[in-house]
Design an enzyme around this catalytic site. Structure first.
Site, PDB file in Angstrom:
ATOM      1  N   SER A  11       0.706  -1.146  -0.061  1.00 48.40           N
ATOM      2  CA  SER A  11       0.063  -0.127   0.042  1.00 48.40           C
ATOM      3  C   SER A  11       0.801   1.370  -0.066  1.00 48.40           C
ATOM      4  O   SER A  11       0.238   2.305  -0.341  1.00 48.40           O
ATOM      5  CB  SER A  11      -0.753   0.020   1.050  1.00 48.40           C
ATOM      6  OG  SER A  11      -0.274   0.409   2.266  1.00 48.40           O
TER       7      SER A  11
ATOM      8  N   LYS B 197       0.286   4.246   6.855  1.00 51.17           N
ATOM      9  CA  LYS B 197      -0.490   5.154   5.924  1.00 51.17           C
ATOM     10  C   LYS B 197       0.000   6.521   6.153  1.00 51.17           C
ATOM     11  O   LYS B 197       0.643   6.893   6.905  1.00 51.17           O
ATOM     12  CB  LYS B 197      -2.204   5.023   5.734  1.00 51.17           C
ATOM     13  CG  LYS B 197      -2.527   3.769   5.574  1.00 51.17           C
ATOM     14  CD  LYS B 197      -2.439   3.281   4.363  1.00 51.17           C
ATOM     15  CE  LYS B 197      -3.373   2.095   3.821  1.00 51.17           C
ATOM     16  NZ  LYS B 197      -2.497   0.784   4.458  1.00 51.17           N
TER      17      LYS B 197
END
EC number: 3.4.21.88
Length: 211
Positions: A132, A169
């Site tokens: 990610s 993230k």
């Protein structure tokens, strides 16, 4: 006790800095550390001070590396005399290498201390699973170094726990929610509404990859 009466003020401060580093951690400072600590821009400027201290008999140097500095009456407080003087987490930092057009090879006398970069108080490591964050050059299997803290600024890459699940993230706080954005165009962000449980565990400070 070393006689520092014949030193300039700058030399005396550098000498005390070296003494403190050897006493506290068992080995001397790098050229870069000395330069940073005393706002000396050039490595040659640091070397001039080291040569002056050596000439006045206050330090001894084995080779050209600042890491090889010793002071006769200084012994590490927390390192056994049976242990090696050099940290096993240091590597010679020999210079620059081009990743584009070639550059002139210029020798550099410095040391890269991995412990200072990654092993400070409050730091921990995690192994990445998934891709990610691949557009930030963080790949599956990489080790990320995280500085433990419970707050983050917009744009920080964080380790966050959302509903008891952990993710790496980019943190973005909006007026009415928090976005945890991946660095992968094929993945959607995680939207954290006010009624969901989110906890910031730390902020990314480094990435380690073994090729």
């Amino acid at each position: 006790m070393a006689d520092t009466s014949n030193l300039t003020e700058r030399q005396r401060k550098i000498f005390e800095f070296i003494r403190e580093k050897i006493s506290m951690r068992g080995y001397g400072p790098t050229i870069r550390e000395i330069g940073s600590g005393f706002d000396i821009k050039s490595p040659n400027g640091v070397m001039c001070h080291l040569k002056a201290l050596e000439k006045k008999g206050l330090i001894k140097r084995e080779g050209r590396s600042a890491r090889a500095i010793s002071i006769d009456d200084v012994r590490p407080n927390s390192v056994s005399h049976m242990e090696p003087a050099h940290s096993p987490t240091t590597l010679p930092l020999l210079g620059l290498v081009a990743a584009g057009p070639t550059i002139e090879a210029v020798a550099q006398d410095d040391t890269l201390d991995l412990a200072e970069m990654f092993c400070a108080d409050g730091h921990f490591a995690l192994r990445v699973r998934g891709q990610s964050m691949i557009e930030n050059h963080i790949d599956d299997g990489d080790i990320v170094i995280i500085r433990k803290q419970n707050t983050a600024n917009n744009g920080d890459r964080v380790v966050a726990m959302v509903d008891r699940e952990v993710t790496l993230k980019r943190f973005v706080r909006k007026k009415d929610h928090i976005r945890l954005e991946p660095a992968n165009g094929s993945m959607a962000p995680i939207i954290v509404e006010p009624d969901r449980d989110i906890q910031i565990l730390g902020v990314l400070v480094g990435v380690i990859r073994k090729c």
